[in-house]
Every structure is written in structure tokens, then in C-alpha cells.
Enzyme design. Structure first.
Site, PDB file in Angstrom:
ATOM      1  N   LYS A   1       3.059 -11.606   1.527  1.00 55.03           N
ATOM      2  CA  LYS A   1       1.357 -11.176   2.760  1.00 55.03           C
ATOM      3  C   LYS A   1       1.049  -9.573   1.782  1.00 55.03           C
ATOM      4  CE  LYS A   1       1.689 -13.024   7.232  1.00 55.03           C
ATOM      5  NZ  LYS A   1       2.910 -13.488   7.167  1.00 55.03           N
TER       6      LYS A   1
ATOM      7  N   GLU B   1       1.867  -1.982   8.743  1.00 56.26           N
ATOM      8  CA  GLU B   1       0.509  -2.356   8.982  1.00 56.26           C
ATOM      9  C   GLU B   1       0.121  -1.589  10.699  1.00 56.26           C
ATOM     10  OE1 GLU B   1      -0.874  -5.980   8.137  1.00 56.26           O
ATOM     11  OE2 GLU B   1      -1.268  -7.020   9.945  1.00 56.26           O
TER      12      GLU B   1
ATOM     13  N   HIS C   1       2.666 -13.589  19.427  1.00 57.82           N
ATOM     14  CA  HIS C   1       1.775 -14.304  18.308  1.00 57.82           C
ATOM     15  C   HIS C   1       2.056 -15.252  18.249  1.00 57.82           C
ATOM     16  CE1 HIS C   1       1.804  -9.274  17.925  1.00 57.82           C
ATOM     17  NE2 HIS C   1       3.238 -10.197  18.283  1.00 57.82           N
TER      18      HIS C   1
ATOM     19  N   ARG D   1      -1.961 -24.369   3.249  1.00 61.34           N
ATOM     20  CA  ARG D   1      -1.846 -25.776   3.717  1.00 61.34           C
ATOM     21  C   ARG D   1      -2.773 -26.397   5.255  1.00 61.34           C
ATOM     22  NH1 ARG D   1      -0.806 -23.874   8.557  1.00 61.34           N
ATOM     23  NH2 ARG D   1       1.080 -21.722   9.073  1.00 61.34           N
TER      24      ARG D   1
END
Length: 658
Positions: free
Chosen positions: A119, A192, A222, A280
Site C-alpha cells: 500500500k 493515513e 472494516h 484479484r
């Protein structure tokens, strides 16, 4: 173009394996399944032409063993491997090893997986491609709160923590690292800004073509719960900009195959930011298939052979149009009463209707065991209709009719979401389940059926089913009702472990209950009449006499009730101060030892259940007098993990009522 694929091994399990097999069969391609010890009897194994056993249970022993998967493919004569999602689906080393073994990898190139797998690294690529990204401060201050700690190699909510106080940041980073290391083998995390009440909007791509978009904002911890396509309430200019950004993202890495570019959208500012790219097939891919008419697995298979299937279908210009709306819900084995803790056990009944417009992707069937080793999703249910409202209400109706016994699920929450005015008004965000919590279940106070609430009526049906089942097993002469007396007697009370009870009367005409007429009662069906209105209840009773579990399904939904035994088994007594496992799982960390003096809230150990970690803390100040587990132990729900003794702590009744 490479040679055509003749036999595919799916390096995965449960519903996604069955999903891939279905397309392979339609295309005349052979299918190979792999299975762990726990998965041997799941339906997907029977859906394959051939199957290979992976000894063991944990992912590390089985579905994360790339060497075993490649060996299984070679031994079974497979010439290609489809990774599904999760496990090794985004592992560049595995993809490269598959190709090195002379097999076809049904997925993007290892180079693309590597670039998007981090990421941190992927954000730099996106920044250079002109895709907006969230920028985290180097030295955050109070003004930067809230913050989000995320695993660089992760997904599915693992290794992700919200930080609302600066003093908590270091601790949350440490927890996220541990969770990420356990789930992905990589403890790298980053920080972040956290956008409150943002939306999770993602764009489906096939190679460098945009196929469509989805909204996956409704999440708990999440992890996605409800997904839909196309994304609702998006201004046209925002949708166009999202698609353009996704196109730039995949062109930057010359992407091949199916993938998803995920964005965080702030509806208050109409700005969006790149989150990550999943290299994917996504769990929620069916909603895109339903609105576009495309088979994304077929496109994956064709792309892997070097073809350009969208161009050949005349669909190379993006996006593919959608004239219907599709909504998917994830049906999880989890208990709402225990903060949606994962549940394990036997599915005694599992039947989800599938009329026109409904698609069911299930990983389990009645008689299957849901284990502790993998995630808690047992099925996905997808509804497609002409409008979003029609799709939502159609899906809610099917979920109400479904018969799911043996395990507690999130079905009631899903129905509440789909029928809520806010959801139907397209007011979706990642905070939805926080700002719109589902209605709490009825209280545990002792009630009588004369109240005739839906819950009370269901309890009456359960009690009647239990008594008639035991009646059918009696040894007294036929025609003589169990418990009948010529003179008036006390009602027969059936008590349940939730603190409720039902009083039944026994008379010449059979069983009765105050406030209603018992039209008929058998172990499998009860009909009650109140104020001239008859309500049927489908019932199923299991267990030994005196400790029965009754499942009741009706227009009001499903209720599972466990009968309270008259006498408590001494073996079930739990010592005061005992800390029990709230769910089945594995002990991954032990912080305490016998003799330690601890304060209230001190972490004693950490359980991992279905990829999520749960801290067991001291309930009050005291001394650890017993530690019954060690790192690596697998425990069942209710297992005593430790005992904390506090001489001055008031005694409590800790006997387990079951």
C-alpha cells in the site's frame, strides 16, 4: 497466445471454489479442489472432478502452502491455477512459482501484484500517475486526528485501527503490526488520515478496461457487509472522474486480468482518494456480473490464455452500461449479542430460497461444520432488480424466508439494513452501522406468552414443539397425553436460558396456552390463532430431553431457544473470577503468568478467531491464580482461560446456565 486451459486447480476453498468450478464446467474445463482436514465435507469438494487433501487445518499448514498447491496441480494433471481471493491470491512469489512450474497463472503478472501489493509503494505509483491519494503527516498532531493505521500487505480489515487520541497511536500501531504479521506474514503498517462518514467506492477493471463501479461502504470493523452495483448517489462527474482515475491506475502498470481499484469518497467535498488496488477477483464481484451480464471468471480464464475477451465481445470501450441494480449481503456466522463475535458449530439446517432475481453463493450446506480456522462467511446472497429499492426489499424478503439453524448469524442485521429508510434513501457511508445500529433483540426479562409479542409467540411455538416431540417419544399408551391429570394441576412450564418461560396447560383437548388458540402442534409445525388470525411456525427440535434446542421460523424471522435444565451439572460450574473464551479461537499471545498482580483492564492474553484478534483483560484488580492455556492452544467458546482472584471483590454467581 498460450495454449487453451483444460483443467484448473482452485487454490482456495468454500464458495469461491464452487463459483470458479461453475464457470469451468460451462466452458468444458476440468476442475480440481484442494481441501484441509476441516473442509473435507464442504460442498465445493464434491463440485470438483478431482480433489487433493492438504493435511492440517490452519491456513499456514494448508492454503498458504504454495509448494503443496503446485504439487497438487501437477499430480492431478491441472494445467492452470486460479487463486480465488484471500490466501495466496495476491502473492507475487506464488504467482511466479506457478508459472515457473509450467502452469498457467489465472491472474495478473507477478510484477503487477508486487507493485500493487504494498500500500505504501502503490500510493507512490498512483501519485506519479496523477491519481489522488491521502497524504499522512510525518509527525501527526491533535489537528490531524482521527488517524487510521493500516497494514501495507493486508486487506479485509485485518491490521487496521482507528486512532482518536495521540497517546493511543503507538499502542494501536503495535496491535496492527501483530495482527498483520499473523494474517499476512508482513507486519509493515502505515498511517493515513481517517475520513469520517466517507464512502468506499471501487471500480472493477478487466485489464485496462473499466467494467463498472460498486459501493461497499457498509462495513463492520472494516469488513464489508453489504455491497452494491452501480454505486448509488454518485454525481455523474464524480463517477466519470473515478473511472478515469482507475483507468490511469491500471495503465500505469500495464495491468492484465480482473482487478479492483478502491477509493475513499468524501460526499461532503465530492473529493476521492486512492485506497488500494486488489489484484484479484473480489468477494463482491457477483453484483458487477449481474448488472453487466459479464462472467468475470470466464474473462479471467480467457485473459490468462492471452486473449482479449472484452475486445472480442465488442466491449473494449468502457464502462459497460447497467440498466438494473444489484445488492449483495454477506451472511456471517456471528453473534450480535456478543459484539458479532464469530461463531462455530454445526449447521443443522441451511436453506436460502433462490427465486428469479436471487443468486446464492454458499460455501456450506446443512450438516457442515463451521470451523475456527477460516473466516465466518457462510454465504453471499445477491438480489438483482429493475431498481435499487426493489432489489433491497426482494433481498430482505428472501433472508426472512431462509432457514438457518444451528448457528447464530447476522441475518437480522442484514434485513434491518435493507429495510431501513436511510439505506433505501441511499444514505450510505462507512459509519452507517455506527450511526444506525440495528434494533436490539427483545430483553431477557421473564415474560409470559399472554403478551403476544412476536418474540413471545415464537417462544410459545418452541415450547409446544418441545412438548409434542417428547410426547411422541413417550412410552405410555397412545391417546394418553403425557402429564394429563383428571384434576386441575399446575401449568407445565418450559423455561429457556435467556430468562424467559412459557406456561402450557394440559387438558382433554390437548395442549393450551393463555391468550391464544393452539390450532395444531407437532414437533415440526405449530399454528397459533390470536384474534382470529392464524400464524404458522416452522419448528425444529434437537438435543436430549430437558436440554432441547428449538429453532422457530415464521413471518417474524428466526428464533433459536435453548431449554434451561432443571438441575445444573456440577461439571458446568465455573470458579469465580474465571475468564472464559468468548468464542472459539487460538491463543496467540500470553501477557501474564500465575502470581502476577494485575489491575482492571490489564491485557492477560490475546485470542485470534477467524483472522481477528481479541484481547482478554482482567475484570478487576487482583492476582492471576490460574493460567490454563499457552500460546498455540486452540480453545472452544466457554473454555476457562485464566482465573483472577480478588479477595475483596464481591462474590458473583458465575454458574453457566445452559
Amino acid at each position: 497466445m498460450t495454449a487453451s486451459i483444460t483443467r484448473v486447480l482452485v487454490a482456495n476453498r468454500a464458495e469461491i471454489a464452487s463459483r470458479v468450478f461453475r464457470t469451468c464446467r460451462r466452458l468444458g474445463i476440468g476442475c480440481v479442489a484442494v481441501f484441509s482436514d476441516a473442509d473435507e465435507h464442504l460442498p465445493y469438494v464434491g463440485h470438483a472432478d478431482l480433489s487433493v487433501h492438504l493435511p492440517g487445518n490452519t491456513p499456514a499448514e494448508t492454503y498458504l502452502r504454495g509448494d503443496l498447491l503446485i504439487d497438487a496441480a501437477l499430480r492431478s494433471g491441472a494445467d492452470a491455477i486460479h487463486p480465488g481471493y484471500g490466501f495466496l491470491s495476491e502473492n507475487a512469489e506464488f504467482a511466479a512459482a506457478v508459472e515457473a512450474a509450467g502452469l498457467t497463472w489465472i491472474g495478473p503478472t507477478p510484477d503487477s501484484i508486487t507493485k500493487m501489493g504494498s500500500k505504501v509503494g502503490s500510493k507512490q505509483i498512483m501519485r506519479e500517475a496523477g491519481v489522488p491519494v491521502l497524504e499522512a503527516p510525518t509527525d501527526p498532531t491533535e489537528a490531524d486526528l482521527p488517524l487510521l493505521v493500516k497494514a501495507s500487505a493486508g486487506g479485509g480489515g485485518r491490521g487496521m485501527r482507528i486512532v482518536r487520541r495521540l497517546q493511543d497511536l503507538d499502542g494501536e500501531i503495535a496491535k496492527a503490526r501483530a495482527e498483520a504479521e499473523s494474517a499476512f506474514g508482513d507486519g509493515t503498517v502505515f498511517v493515513e488520515p481517517y475520513v469520517e462518514e466517507g464512502r468506499h467506492v471501487e471500480v472493477q477493471v478487466m485489464s485496462t478496461t473499466v467494467v463498472g463501479d460498486r459501493d461497499c461502504s457498509l462495513q463492520r470493523r472494516h469488513q464489508k457487509v453489504v455491497e452494491e452495483a452501480p454505486a448509488p448517489a454518485l454525481p455523474d462527474e464524480v463517477r466519470t472522474a473515478l473511472h478515469d482515475a482507475a483507468r490511469r491506475a491500471v495503465e500505469a502498470i500495464d495491468y492484465r486480468g480482473a482487478g479492483t481499484v478502491e477509493f475513499l469518497y468524501d460526499p461532503h467535498t465530492t473529493r476521492f482518494f486512492f485506497l488500494e488496488m486488489n489484484t484479484r477477483l473480489q468477494v463482491e464481484h457477483p453484483v458487477t456480473e449481474e448488472v453487466t451480464g459479464l462472467d468475470l471468471v470466464e474473462l479471467q480464464l480467457l485473459t490468462a490464455t492471452g486473449a482479449s475477451p472484452l475486445a472480442e465481445k465488442g466491449l473494449s470501450s468502457d464502462p459497460v452500461g447497467a440498466s438494473v441494480h444489484s445488492i449483495e449481503v454477506r451472511l456471517y456466522a456471528e453473534d450480535p449479542a456478543s459484539d458479532y463475535a464469530p461463531q462455530t458449530g454445526l449447521l443443522t439446517a441451511f436453506d436460502i430460497p433462490s427465486p428469479d432475481g436471487i443468486r446464492v453463493e454458499a460455501g456450506f450446506a446443512a450438516g457442515n461444520e463451521v470451523s475456527t480456522f477460516y473466516d465466518a462467511m457462510i454465504a453471499k446472497v445477491i438480489s438483482t432488480a429493475g431498481t435499487r429499492t426493489e432489489a433491497a426489499l426482494q433481498l430482505a424478503g428472501v433472508l426472512r424466508e431462509a432457514r438457518i439453524h444451528g448457528l447464530t448469524t447476522n441475518r437480522d442485521q442484514l434485513v434491518a439494513i435493507l429495510e431501513s429508510p436511510e439505506f433505501l434513501a441511499e444514505e450510505v457511508s462507512t459509519a452507517f452501522l455506527t450511526t444506525h445500529p440495528p434494533t436490539a433483540p427483545s430483553g431477557s426479562q421473564r415474560v409470559t406468552v399472554t403478551l403476544w409479542s412476536p418474540a413471545a409467540a415464537a417462544r410459545a411455538a418452541a415450547a409446544l414443539a418441545i412438548v409434542t416431540r417428547n410426547d411422541a417419544r413417550r412410552t405410555v399408551p397412545a391417546g394418553v397425553r403425557t402429564g394429563f391429570r383428571n384434576v386441575p394441576t399446575q401449568p407445565l412450564t418450559i423455561a429457556f436460558t435467556d430468562g424467559t418461560s412459557v406456561d402450557l396447560t394440559l387438558g382433554r383437548t390437548g395442549l393450551g396456552v393463555d391468550g391464544a388458540t393452539v390450532v395444531s402442534a407437532t414437533p415440526t409445525r405449530v399454528v397459533l390463532e390470536v384474534d382470529g388470525v392464524r400464524t404458522p411456525y416452522a419448528t425444529a427440535v434437537r438435543g436430549l430431553p430437558g436440554r432441547e434446542t428449538a429453532d422457530v421460523d415464521s413471518i417474524h424471522g428466526h428464533v433459536a431457544l435453548l431449554r434451561e435444565p432443571r438441575f445444573l451439572d456440577p461439571a458446568e460450574r465455573v470458579e469465580e473470577g474465571s475468564l472464559v473464551a468468548p468464542m472459539p479461537g487460538a491463543v496467540v499471545t500470553v501477557h501474564a503468568k500465575v502470581g502476577d498482580h494485575v489491575t482492571e483492564g490489564t491485557p492477560l492474553l490475546v485470542l485470534e478467531a477467524m483472522k481477528m484478534q481479541h484481547t482478554i483483560a482482567a475484570p478487576y484488580d487482583g492476582t492471576v491464580t490460574e493460567l490454563a492455556v499457552a500460546v498455540g492452544d486452540q480453545v472452544t467458546g466457554g473454555t476457562v482461560l485464566a482465573v483472577v482472584h480478588a479477595p475483596d471483590h464481591p462474590a458473583e454467581n458465575t454458574e453457566e446456565q445452559s
